[in-house]
Design a protein around this motif. Sequence first.
Motif, PDB file in Angstrom:
ATOM      1  N   SER A  31     -22.753   1.774 -10.300  1.00  0.00           N
ATOM      2  CA  SER A  31     -24.027   2.377 -10.753  1.00  0.00           C
ATOM      3  C   SER A  31     -24.262   3.789 -10.217  1.00  0.00           C
ATOM      4  CB  SER A  31     -25.211   1.514 -10.314  1.00  0.00           C
ATOM      5  OG  SER A  31     -25.215   0.291 -10.983  1.00  0.00           O
ATOM      6  N   PHE A  32     -23.971   3.995  -8.943  1.00  0.00           N
ATOM      7  CA  PHE A  32     -24.302   5.281  -8.308  1.00  0.00           C
ATOM      8  C   PHE A  32     -23.042   6.020  -7.867  1.00  0.00           C
ATOM      9  CE2 PHE A  32     -27.927   2.421  -7.586  1.00  0.00           C
ATOM     10  CZ  PHE A  32     -28.909   3.143  -8.253  1.00  0.00           C
ATOM     11  N   TYR A  77     -32.922   8.135   7.953  1.00  0.00           N
ATOM     12  CA  TYR A  77     -32.677   8.671   6.620  1.00  0.00           C
ATOM     13  C   TYR A  77     -31.693   7.805   5.832  1.00  0.00           C
ATOM     14  CZ  TYR A  77     -34.986  12.679   8.629  1.00  0.00           C
ATOM     15  OH  TYR A  77     -35.907  13.486   9.223  1.00  0.00           O
ATOM     16  N   GLY A  78     -31.199   6.778   6.483  1.00  0.00           N
ATOM     17  CA  GLY A  78     -30.095   6.012   5.917  1.00  0.00           C
ATOM     18  C   GLY A  78     -30.486   5.070   4.800  1.00  0.00           C
ATOM     19  N   GLU A  79     -29.459   4.653   4.032  1.00  0.00           N
ATOM     20  CA  GLU A  79     -29.665   3.609   3.036  1.00  0.00           C
ATOM     21  C   GLU A  79     -29.418   2.264   3.714  1.00  0.00           C
ATOM     22  OE1 GLU A  79     -26.695   3.795  -0.065  1.00  0.00           O
ATOM     23  OE2 GLU A  79     -25.093   4.217   1.335  1.00  0.00           O
ATOM     24  N   ARG A  80     -29.891   1.196   3.091  1.00  0.00           N
ATOM     25  CA  ARG A  80     -29.648  -0.153   3.602  1.00  0.00           C
ATOM     26  C   ARG A  80     -28.366  -0.667   2.957  1.00  0.00           C
ATOM     27  NH1 ARG A  80     -34.407  -2.988   5.510  1.00  0.00           N
ATOM     28  NH2 ARG A  80     -33.503  -4.908   4.693  1.00  0.00           N
ATOM     29  N   LEU A  87     -23.085   9.857  -7.422  1.00  0.00           N
ATOM     30  CA  LEU A  87     -23.957  10.268  -6.324  1.00  0.00           C
ATOM     31  C   LEU A  87     -23.333   9.912  -4.977  1.00  0.00           C
ATOM     32  CD1 LEU A  87     -27.399   9.087  -7.775  1.00  0.00           C
ATOM     33  CD2 LEU A  87     -26.709  11.443  -7.356  1.00  0.00           C
ATOM     34  N   GLU A  88     -22.697   8.738  -4.931  1.00  0.00           N
ATOM     35  CA  GLU A  88     -22.066   8.296  -3.684  1.00  0.00           C
ATOM     36  C   GLU A  88     -20.915   9.226  -3.311  1.00  0.00           C
ATOM     37  OE1 GLU A  88     -23.011   3.531  -4.383  1.00  0.00           O
ATOM     38  OE2 GLU A  88     -21.070   4.352  -4.954  1.00  0.00           O
ATOM     39  N   THR A 116     -30.590   7.029   0.223  1.00  0.00           N
ATOM     40  CA  THR A 116     -30.654   6.035  -0.849  1.00  0.00           C
ATOM     41  C   THR A 116     -30.585   6.731  -2.208  1.00  0.00           C
ATOM     42  OG1 THR A 116     -31.937   4.593   0.549  1.00  0.00           O
ATOM     43  CG2 THR A 116     -32.047   4.173  -1.816  1.00  0.00           C
ATOM     44  N   PRO A 117     -29.620   6.334  -3.044  1.00  0.00           N
ATOM     45  CA  PRO A 117     -29.458   7.047  -4.309  1.00  0.00           C
ATOM     46  C   PRO A 117     -30.393   6.546  -5.417  1.00  0.00           C
ATOM     47  CG  PRO A 117     -27.712   5.419  -4.076  1.00  0.00           C
ATOM     48  CD  PRO A 117     -28.586   5.291  -2.852  1.00  0.00           C
ATOM     49  N   LEU A 118     -30.632   7.411  -6.374  1.00  0.00           N
ATOM     50  CA  LEU A 118     -31.361   7.056  -7.591  1.00  0.00           C
ATOM     51  C   LEU A 118     -30.882   8.044  -8.637  1.00  0.00           C
ATOM     52  CD1 LEU A 118     -33.648   5.098  -8.466  1.00  0.00           C
ATOM     53  CD2 LEU A 118     -35.235   6.975  -8.136  1.00  0.00           C
ATOM     54  N   THR A 119     -30.426   7.524  -9.783  1.00  0.00           N
ATOM     55  CA  THR A 119     -29.951   8.458 -10.804  1.00  0.00           C
ATOM     56  C   THR A 119     -31.157   9.144 -11.438  1.00  0.00           C
ATOM     57  OG1 THR A 119     -29.680   6.439 -12.079  1.00  0.00           O
ATOM     58  CG2 THR A 119     -27.686   7.595 -11.478  1.00  0.00           C
TER      59      THR A 119
END
Lengths: 281, 462
Positions: free
Chosen positions: A259-260, A41-44, A263-264, B274-277
Amino acid sequence: MYKILTKTYLNSSTVEMVVNAPYAAKHAQPGQFVVLRVDEYGERIPLTIADYSAKSGTITIIFQIVGKTTAQLALLNQGDEILDFAGPLGAASELCGFKNAAVIGGGAGCAIAYPQAKALFKMGADVDMIAGFRTSDLIILEDKMRANSTNLTVMTDDGSNGNKGFVTAALEQSINSGKQYDVVIAIGPLPMMKAVAQLTKTYGIKTIVSMNPLMIDGTGMCGCCRVLVDGKMKFACVDGPDFDGHLVDFDDAMKRLASFKALEADAYESFKKTHECNLLK
Amino acid sequence: MANMQALKTKMPEQLPNIRRENFTEVALGYSAEDAVQEANRCLGCKTRPCVAKCPVNVAIPEFIAELKNGDFAAAASIVKRDNSLAAVCGRVCPQEVQCESACVRGIKGESVAIGRLERFAADFESEAAIDNEEKPQNNGKKVAVVGGGPAGLTCAGELAKKGYSVTVFEALHTAGGVLMYGIPEFRLPKRIVEKEIESLKLLGVEIITNVIVGKSLKLQDLSDDGFNAVFLGTGAGLPNFMKILGENLIGVYSANEFLTRVNLLKAYSAGYDTPLTQPENVAVIGGGNVAMDAARCALRLGAKTVSIIYRRGEDEMPARNEEIHHAKEEGIEFLLLTNPVQILGDDNSKAVELECVKMELGEPDSSGRRRPVEVEGSNFKIAADTIIMAIGNAPNPTLTSAEKELETNRWNCLVVDEDTLQTSIKGVYAGGDAVTGAATVILAMGAGKKAAAAIDDYLKNA
């Protein structure tokens, strides 16, 4: 799967891991990075290679816990496995030919600045290493940096180690005392690299910075890591990560890195709530 | 008795107002009844014009003849003989400019729905789990395939069938290339790609992910490791941007980045990191399939408005007709003869508006398409917090910068022999986007197949 062979806390929030990754280690060079994914489920995320051994097939990573993914990574222990670990990526640092270098590390950036200092020192260069930390509790790699440089200066923002000030103050003092550098290498948070580049520009000293923007694939495919260098769009993953510090648009890079941000922060907060006990261990 | 209906048998689809809110497949596929009915529209021409227009020369009238007989397994087996990724091609090939463009039935009415029939046959086989593949006798020779996209997977499959030990090296964490990171779930369900990859593994193909050839391994390492030949299917690389003001603002993505976040890393799905606005007003620049995919993904992520911005007219759009049609049905706006001029941001460097200019078509350019020219003073702005650049890719320098002996042309694409697809290095072959620049899945597959035949010739005589 990539097994974690050793895990060490360098300070309360910085972790060093030696990872079994023969493909990444085989041709690794200073300045390159890996992209890893903790689980399905992770991000890179990209992490600069702190050390490597082609012979034993290992890569050393040093990372600061700053968000969900790094916190999750820090929960893994010796013997656990990282799902994906690809590298070496990016162009290697060009270190040949320098005689007098100042290598500057900021916080966890010291983990990446230190191998550069080591490589230059091994090649016979005179190396002044300047390391900056917020406070003395966060100082990492002090002995290693000292052993691989001509002079080591450790600065703290709060003066808790008796040396108050930013790395730029130490660098400027050294330059003013007559030190002639043919290169300054600065690796750390963007504001630090920006401040160093601004200072060295006034003295006309060549300055190399290592950019660490958001990335996905790390092979040039997505363009997420674009940075403005001399007004032109460059991809940090294939054109860098090293760039001429006097030509990098740091303000643009800082904006893109955020940018994020919201969310982060949310992801980290909810992760901390569910893993509170483990993180406090 | 042939079915003389002028129009194709309709394929059931999710209704536009429902499907625009989900990522499940839009086109639902023929039933057995539909397939037989449509198969009966085929006249079984002896001249087989459709086969000649297929980049991998699937025996089209023959497999359709089996469908007419109701022997679906036999039909699947004929398709699979020439097309190792049939379930994929049935969904994403631009049939209207390939097989179906040559169909005699297209002269008076619509062509036979060859793509839909191919999909039916491949899906039938997949669901019935018919094991058509016999693991071939190993011939003791090793081939390395660099890149696990359509070109590489096809080449790997063809060589494995001939008895070679094939290892695929993939840079990402999953094989499949553009089929996994690019084409969305609603157009090509990932389970279908995974299934195709599984069937390659059953043939004995080994897939090693997280290896970047040129970085993790050099071509010399492959030779040292005993590989007798190499196929390079590294794909197109660096996404193009327009070089207009504001492209570094937050909310501006290359289509590759946007689609990778959504498709490969499942940014749309709860539980994935993984983020996306959240996109609100989306502008997608470009008129190809990638632009349609990005626009339709944005819609499914809950965007209020999604516009396709294309500098030429609809006739010039390179996207498949079906994708344009589906996009329109779902409510995507088309701003044609329109070109972006600059992106405007707010104080936080977030994109807020896109300034465009109207275009008109002038004389044809080198591509044969009429060249768009700006209409002076026609500038206008639209609200856009998410701007997606889908204007193609430049070749990726990762491999060629590490391997100086690989000859490239002035566009930095790999130079290969036209007949054998061999590069400037003996025993090293290449095909797909790395050679042609960004093109289609099926052309890449055609190249993979052609290279496999050439590699087989080379190693048989070596």
